[in-house]
Design a protein around this motif. Structure first.
Motif, PDB file in Angstrom:
ATOM      1  N   GLU A  26      19.188  58.678   4.897  1.00 23.73           N
ATOM      2  CA  GLU A  26      20.331  58.021   5.515  1.00 23.73           C
ATOM      3  C   GLU A  26      21.477  57.851   4.510  1.00 23.73           C
ATOM      4  N   ILE A  27      21.132  57.418   3.300  1.00 26.11           N
ATOM      5  CA  ILE A  27      22.153  57.251   2.264  1.00 26.11           C
ATOM      6  C   ILE A  27      22.795  58.600   1.927  1.00 26.11           C
ATOM      7  N   LYS A  32      27.739  61.938   2.435  1.00 23.32           N
ATOM      8  CA  LYS A  32      28.378  63.205   2.789  1.00 23.32           C
ATOM      9  C   LYS A  32      29.448  62.993   3.865  1.00 23.32           C
ATOM     10  N   LYS A  33      29.121  62.200   4.882  1.00 24.14           N
ATOM     11  CA  LYS A  33      30.067  61.960   5.963  1.00 24.14           C
ATOM     12  C   LYS A  33      31.307  61.215   5.460  1.00 24.14           C
ATOM     13  N   SER A  34      31.092  60.167   4.677  1.00 21.27           N
ATOM     14  CA  SER A  34      32.225  59.390   4.161  1.00 21.27           C
ATOM     15  C   SER A  34      33.127  60.236   3.277  1.00 21.27           C
ATOM     16  N   ALA A  35      32.495  61.033   2.413  1.00 15.98           N
ATOM     17  CA  ALA A  35      33.268  61.906   1.529  1.00 15.98           C
ATOM     18  C   ALA A  35      34.124  62.870   2.340  1.00 15.98           C
ATOM     19  N   LEU A  80      31.118  63.987  -5.327  1.00 13.91           N
ATOM     20  CA  LEU A  80      30.280  64.102  -6.521  1.00 13.91           C
ATOM     21  C   LEU A  80      29.012  63.269  -6.375  1.00 13.91           C
ATOM     22  N   LYS A  81      29.156  62.065  -5.830  1.00 17.68           N
ATOM     23  CA  LYS A  81      27.981  61.209  -5.635  1.00 17.68           C
ATOM     24  C   LYS A  81      27.060  61.783  -4.562  1.00 17.68           C
ATOM     25  N   ALA A  82      27.629  62.415  -3.544  1.00 16.47           N
ATOM     26  CA  ALA A  82      26.801  63.046  -2.520  1.00 16.47           C
ATOM     27  C   ALA A  82      26.015  64.218  -3.107  1.00 16.47           C
ATOM     28  N   ASN A 114       7.809  46.792   0.056  1.00 17.12           N
ATOM     29  CA  ASN A 114       8.785  47.508   0.869  1.00 17.12           C
ATOM     30  C   ASN A 114      10.013  47.858   0.033  1.00 17.12           C
ATOM     31  N   PHE A 115       9.912  48.929  -0.733  1.00 18.38           N
ATOM     32  CA  PHE A 115      11.028  49.348  -1.579  1.00 18.38           C
ATOM     33  C   PHE A 115      12.229  49.762  -0.741  1.00 18.38           C
ATOM     34  N   ALA A 116      11.995  50.288   0.431  1.00 15.55           N
ATOM     35  CA  ALA A 116      13.093  50.755   1.270  1.00 15.55           C
ATOM     36  C   ALA A 116      14.071  49.629   1.584  1.00 15.55           C
ATOM     37  N   SER A 117      13.547  48.431   1.856  1.00 15.82           N
ATOM     38  CA  SER A 117      14.428  47.317   2.191  1.00 15.82           C
ATOM     39  C   SER A 117      15.304  46.917   1.014  1.00 15.82           C
ATOM     40  N   GLU A 118      14.830  47.131  -0.209  1.00 14.90           N
ATOM     41  CA  GLU A 118      15.627  46.815  -1.398  1.00 14.90           C
ATOM     42  C   GLU A 118      16.898  47.661  -1.438  1.00 14.90           C
ATOM     43  N   LEU A 119      16.795  48.896  -1.028  1.00 14.59           N
ATOM     44  CA  LEU A 119      17.946  49.798  -1.098  1.00 14.59           C
ATOM     45  C   LEU A 119      19.003  49.466  -0.057  1.00 14.59           C
ATOM     46  N   THR A 120      18.609  48.845   1.033  1.00 11.85           N
ATOM     47  CA  THR A 120      19.562  48.557   2.100  1.00 11.85           C
ATOM     48  C   THR A 120      19.946  47.083   2.172  1.00 11.85           C
TER      49      THR A 120
END
Length: 347
Positions: A26-27, A32-35, A80-82, A114-120
């Motif tokens: 998702e990230i 990519k979309k935002s860029a 670049l970040k994408a 739940n590492f995934a929740s940390e990222l979001t």
């Protein structure tokens, strides 16, 4: 009686790994979309800037110069970040907690967390700064650094000024350089299949712009060459062998193509390694690590006739863009950089 919780635990761990994978994807997609959206807006505003010569002026300057530059520079940063997120996701962040770094690097080791929740979550890790994104892009694609470095060097400062403060008036050739850089990064994204709208056909605005920009650079280069030749003729300059120190890693001595005096190529010395398979008479093989020092030119200046070539495009016109071998200085390089010799590796 003893109970075996392993199947249940494995099921939970698998769930966390799947969630983490979903968040990562998702990230990647949102970056990519935002860029691309910033890119599209910036290009559209630039087209309006060129087409409307009557209504876009305010206080002596076109009203949307800063907005164009802001959108384009942000699009470069996000592209670049994408790229980094697609190629090496963990490099997208700085100062990751050990648990998240472990989960991203070794997802099979994720257990009961739940590492995934940390990222979001609101406290998600901080992504890298613009300049660090440029550095990590070069680490992922070192062979493209020579091509991009002259254009990306000051983009971070331009971006910060355009977004956070007043941006001094930009002349059209300066704005065109930013547009060129943005399209160039976008084309690279298409090249690595991050986007699938690669520029095709001469009716495309970006394609036409790139052709016209390169044509204008030829004209600028020819003018610089003409001015240097005229200065040499009018002043009766002879080739001068000025004392130039060439033992620095970011510059090297080069003969000026116009006045034949000693001049300076600015650039970067890079350390390269390459594997080569060596076989002896008995078919025994070993891998030899070959080491090189290469100097990648970035600009050129001659203090005698005044010739100044400012980027890789102008260096290419003058045939001064070719990497120069400096392997004879390897021992000095290793000593300064504290690099140890590599042993032969047995296969």
């Amino acid at each position: 009686m003893e109970f075996d919780y392993t199947p249940l635990e494995n099921e939970g761990n698998q769930k966390y790994r799947e969630q983490l994978s979903i968040v990562v994807e998702e990230i990647q997609e949102e970056l990519k979309k935002s860029a691309y959206e910033y890119y599209s807006v910036g290009i559209r505003l630039y087209k309006d800037y060129l087409e409307d010569e009557t209504s876009l002026y305010l206080f002596g300057r076109k009203k949307n110069e800063q907005v164009i530059i802001g959108n384009l520079c942000i699009s470069i940063e996000l592209m670049l970040k994408a790229i980094i997120a697609q190629e090496a996701f963990i490099f997208l962040y700085s100062g990751l907690p050990d648990e998240i770094a472990m989960a991203l690097t070794y997802p099979d080791k994720v257990k009961a967390y739940n590492f995934a929740s940390e990222l979001t979550s609101f406290k998600k890790p901080k992504s890298i700064e613009f300049n660090e994104a440029i550095t990590r892009f070069y680490k992922l694609y070192p062979e493209r650094k020579k091509e991009f470095s002259g254009y990306l060097d000051n983009i971070s400062d331009i971006r910060n000024n355009s977004v956070h403060t007043y941006l001094p008036k930009y002349y059209k050739h300066q704005l065109d350089r930013i547009v060129y850089t943005t399209i160039k990064v976008h084309d690279f994204c298409c090249e690595i299949k991050m986007y699938f709208d690669q520029i095709l056909g001469k009716d495309n605005f970006e394609m036409k712009f790139m052709e016209e920009y390169k044509k204008s650079r030829v004209e600028e280069y020819e003018k610089k060459i003409g001015d240097a030749k005229n200065k040499t003729k009018s002043t009766g300059l002879d080739a001068q062998n000025n004392s130039i120190f060439s033992d620095e890693w970011n510059k090297i001595q080069e003969t000026c193509p116009i006045c034949k005096s000693k001049a300076i190529l600015h650039g970067e010395t890079v350390f390269l390694q390459e594997e080569e398979l060596i076989e002896d008479l008995w078919d025994n093989s070993k891998i030899m690590i070959l080491e090189y020092l290469k100097f990648n030119p970035a600009s050129f200046e001659c203090s005698v006739c005044g010739l100044l070539l400012e980027d890789i495009i102008e260096l290419e016109f003058a045939s001064l863009d070719v990497a120069i071998d400096r392997s004879e200085l390897m021992e000095d390089w290793k000593k300064e950089k504290n690099i140890k010799d590599n042993d032969l590796l047995e296969e």
